[in-house]
Write an enzyme that holds these catalytic residues in place. Structure first.
Site, short mmCIF file in Angstrom:
data_model
loop_
_atom_site.label_atom_id
_atom_site.label_comp_id
_atom_site.label_asym_id
_atom_site.label_seq_id
_atom_site.Cartn_x
_atom_site.Cartn_y
_atom_site.Cartn_z
N GLY A 80 1.73 -10.97 6.05
CA GLY A 80 0.04 -10.83 5.98
C GLY A 80 -0.62 -9.85 6.62
N CYS B 273 -0.56 -12.59 -0.57
CA CYS B 273 0.58 -12.59 0.21
C CYS B 273 1.36 -11.32 0.38
CB CYS B 273 1.53 -13.57 -0.84
SG CYS B 273 1.21 -15.49 -0.67
N CYS B 274 2.07 -11.24 1.43
CA CYS B 274 2.98 -10.10 1.68
C CYS B 274 4.08 -10.70 2.77
CB CYS B 274 2.27 -8.90 2.14
SG CYS B 274 1.63 -9.07 3.73
N ALA B 275 4.50 -9.97 3.41
CA ALA B 275 5.91 -10.27 4.16
C ALA B 275 5.49 -11.01 5.22
CB ALA B 275 6.72 -9.13 4.28
N ALA C 297 4.09 -14.75 2.84
CA ALA C 297 4.61 -15.82 1.89
C ALA C 297 5.15 -17.11 2.15
CB ALA C 297 5.70 -14.95 0.73
#
Length: 111
Positions: A10, A6-8, A42
């Site tokens: 993807g 997960c990141c801001a 996320a």
């Protein structure tokens, strides 16, 4: 093992996901077919319907740990926050190790 990164948005986790796949491919002990890796924002985590063993969180969204935990803990999903060095270097080996350790600790807790 199902691992979600997960990141801001993807995007950067997609690069990390590919690095992890490279590590698995090069391993003499691990097989790529034993892993299902996915990179997402996320914000999309709560929409995931597939079972997840481990969520790897990008350091840029570490401040959203409480939100992520609220989604995954009821499901018994392990997680780890990747540190800035591992993420910045796109160190797939260390990221994979973090996922495997988080999963092992989570399973030991459940026994």
């Amino acid at each position: 093992m199902n691992i979600v990164l997960c990141c801001a948005g993807g995007f950067s986790t997609t690069m990390m996901m590919e690095k992890i796949k490279d590590v698995i491919r090069e391993s003499k002990k691990l097989q790529l077919e034993d892993f299902n890796l996915k990179a997402i924002s996320a914000d999309l985590l709560q929409d995931e319907t597939e079972p997840i063993d481990v969520v790897l969180i990008g350091p840029q969204i570490a401040h959203r740990e409480e939100y992520i935990r609220s989604i995954i803990e009821p499901k018994g999903t392990a997680y780890a926050i990747m540190d800035k060095d591992t993420y910045g270097k796109m160190d797939g080996a260390t990221a994979l190790k973090m996922a495997l350790i988080a999963d092992k600790k989570n399973k030991a807790k459940g026994e």
